[in-house]
Scaffold this active site. Structure first.
Site, PDB file in Angstrom:
ATOM      1  N   SER A  36       0.802  -1.223   0.000  1.00 43.04           N
ATOM      2  CA  SER A  36       0.000   0.000   0.000  1.00 43.04           C
ATOM      3  C   SER A  36       0.834   1.271   0.000  1.00 43.04           C
ATOM      4  O   SER A  36       0.330   2.339  -0.338  1.00 43.04           O
ATOM      5  CB  SER A  36      -0.936   0.017   1.208  1.00 43.04           C
ATOM      6  OG  SER A  36      -0.204  -0.103   2.415  1.00 43.04           O
ATOM      7  N   ASP A 329      -4.009   7.846   7.792  1.00 47.84           N
ATOM      8  CA  ASP A 329      -4.833   6.900   8.534  1.00 47.84           C
ATOM      9  C   ASP A 329      -3.924   6.166   9.519  1.00 47.84           C
ATOM     10  O   ASP A 329      -2.754   6.525   9.664  1.00 47.84           O
ATOM     11  CB  ASP A 329      -5.616   5.951   7.597  1.00 47.84           C
ATOM     12  CG  ASP A 329      -4.726   5.008   6.785  1.00 47.84           C
ATOM     13  OD1 ASP A 329      -3.543   4.805   7.149  1.00 47.84           O
ATOM     14  OD2 ASP A 329      -5.210   4.458   5.779  1.00 47.84           O
ATOM     15  N   HIS A 332      -0.887   4.633   7.320  1.00 50.68           N
ATOM     16  CA  HIS A 332      -0.261   5.244   6.145  1.00 50.68           C
ATOM     17  C   HIS A 332       0.015   6.738   6.327  1.00 50.68           C
ATOM     18  O   HIS A 332      -0.808   7.453   6.919  1.00 50.68           O
ATOM     19  CB  HIS A 332      -1.153   5.047   4.917  1.00 50.68           C
ATOM     20  CG  HIS A 332      -1.494   3.618   4.654  1.00 50.68           C
ATOM     21  ND1 HIS A 332      -2.698   3.061   5.038  1.00 50.68           N
ATOM     22  CD2 HIS A 332      -0.777   2.639   4.058  1.00 50.68           C
ATOM     23  CE1 HIS A 332      -2.711   1.777   4.689  1.00 50.68           C
ATOM     24  NE2 HIS A 332      -1.560   1.491   4.102  1.00 50.68           N
TER      25      HIS A 332
END
Length: 354
Positions: A36, A329, A332
């Site tokens: 990610s 978040d 991240h």
């Protein structure tokens, strides 16, 4: 007849222009593998809950569009691509709105939730590393059809290949308790690190066989300082989990040794180890130095545990200014943090390719 000093000056100027042109073309493409941290939307196209193609993700991206990047804006590979004189964003290979003409100068095969270990990608049903390699082979076939064999081979040889993964192998797999990880019963932490290093080595060798010569192997951040991990660390006052950070340091050391070893083993290769650990830790320990105000929680929702679908636009707790936060978040970084890390990587690891 031109004055003598101009006659001498013209060839010099031409030489400078040629050199500048050559430098600008040293890296014709950025090719990305990972999780990610560098997924620009591949997971949008597969059946998984590991997605971020909805608001408020992407609210500070061009046009305020959620693309599938796990941030409020751009991710590190976007900044790296721009720094190399290429496009300001690197598109996702599975995104149907792009084609080979877009991918010729940059593409990411990354998938949020994946890792070196195939068992890690199975947790959230995302794209394993071996499948990313398959997509890369498919990409090469398309590139040769688009550019012609010789030009495509040169693009592949000169392209910067970036790898960014490994955090999920530990946090979503090895240390997982829901469901319990099979890997922790199979391996000690050190043995599991070695297992992952073996996979990383084989992956780099496969890239080399396919023509890649410029390769950056990305390290782990201080993963014990991610807001999600701090939230769970109640016993230590929600401080960073030092054990996780120690594991990241140990793994990074092994990755660094791997790049040194493979540089000797693989002919014509130029491998670098890109280590984000210390710049991340510096941001967390000295946030005001980088213009941050909040380090322990994230911008989205309560900032303690939300990511993915739990981070949605209806949450009244989401911050108004993400630039004050290191994390977007609970897992991240924000766009601002991503840019700081990218600038650091370019200066300390990737500069030799510029």
């Amino acid at each position: 007849m031109a004055p003598l000093h101009i006659s001498f000056l013209l060839p010099t100027l031409l030489l400078v222009l040629l050199l500048v042109t050559k430098v600008a073309a040293k890296v014709p493409a950025v090719i990305v593998f990972g999780d990610s941290s560098v997924d620009a939307g591949n997971n949008n196209q597969i059946p998984t809950v590991a997605r971020s193609n909805f608001e408020p993700y992407g609210r500070d991206f061009t046009g305020g569009k959620p693309t599938g990047r796990f941030s409020n804006g751009r991710i590190p590979t976007d900044f790296i691509s721009k720094a190399f004189g290429l496009k300001p964003t690197v598109p996702a290979y599975l995104d149907p709105s792009y084609n080979i003409s877009d991918f010729a100068t940059g593409v990411t095969f990354a998938s949020a939730g994946t890792g070196y270990d195939t068992a890690t990608s199975d947790v959230l049903s995302v794209i394993p590393l071996w499948k990313q390699l398959d997509y890369y082979k498919e990409y090469q076939t398309k590139l040769r059809a688009y550019q012609g064999g010789n030009e495509a081979n040169e693009t592949i040889n000169e392209a910067l290949h970036l790898m960014s993964l490994g955090t999920n192998d530990f946090l979503e797999n090895y240390y997982s308790t829901f469901p319990p990880s099979g890997r922790s019963s199979q391996y000690t932490t050190s043995q599991y690190q070695d297992f992952l290093i073996g996979i990383a080595a084989n992956f780099v060798k496969e890239l080399h066989k396919l023509g890649a010569r410029k390769i950056s192997v990305g390290g782990l951040p201080p993963m014990g300082c991610l807001p999600l991990e701090r939230t769970n660390n109640i016993m230590d006052g929600n401080d960073c989990i030092s054990n996780y950070n120690d594991v990241a340091l140990e793994f990074n050391n092994k990755l660094n040794h791997l790049t040194v070893s493979l540089n000797k083993e693989l002919p014509g290769s130029k491998l670098v180890f890109s280590n984000p650990y210390f710049i991340f830790l510096h941001m967390i320990r000295r946030p005001s130095f980088h213009g941050f105000e909040v380090t322990s929680v994230a911008c989205c929702a309560t900032g303690m545990f939300e990511m993915g679908y739990a981070c949605n636009r209806n949450n009244m707790f989401t911050c108004t200014d993400a630039s004050k936060y290191i994390f977007w978040d609970s897992f991240h970084p924000t766009e601002k943090a991503n840019q700081i890390v990218s600038d650091y990587m370019i200066k300390h690891a990737l500069a030799q390719f510029l």
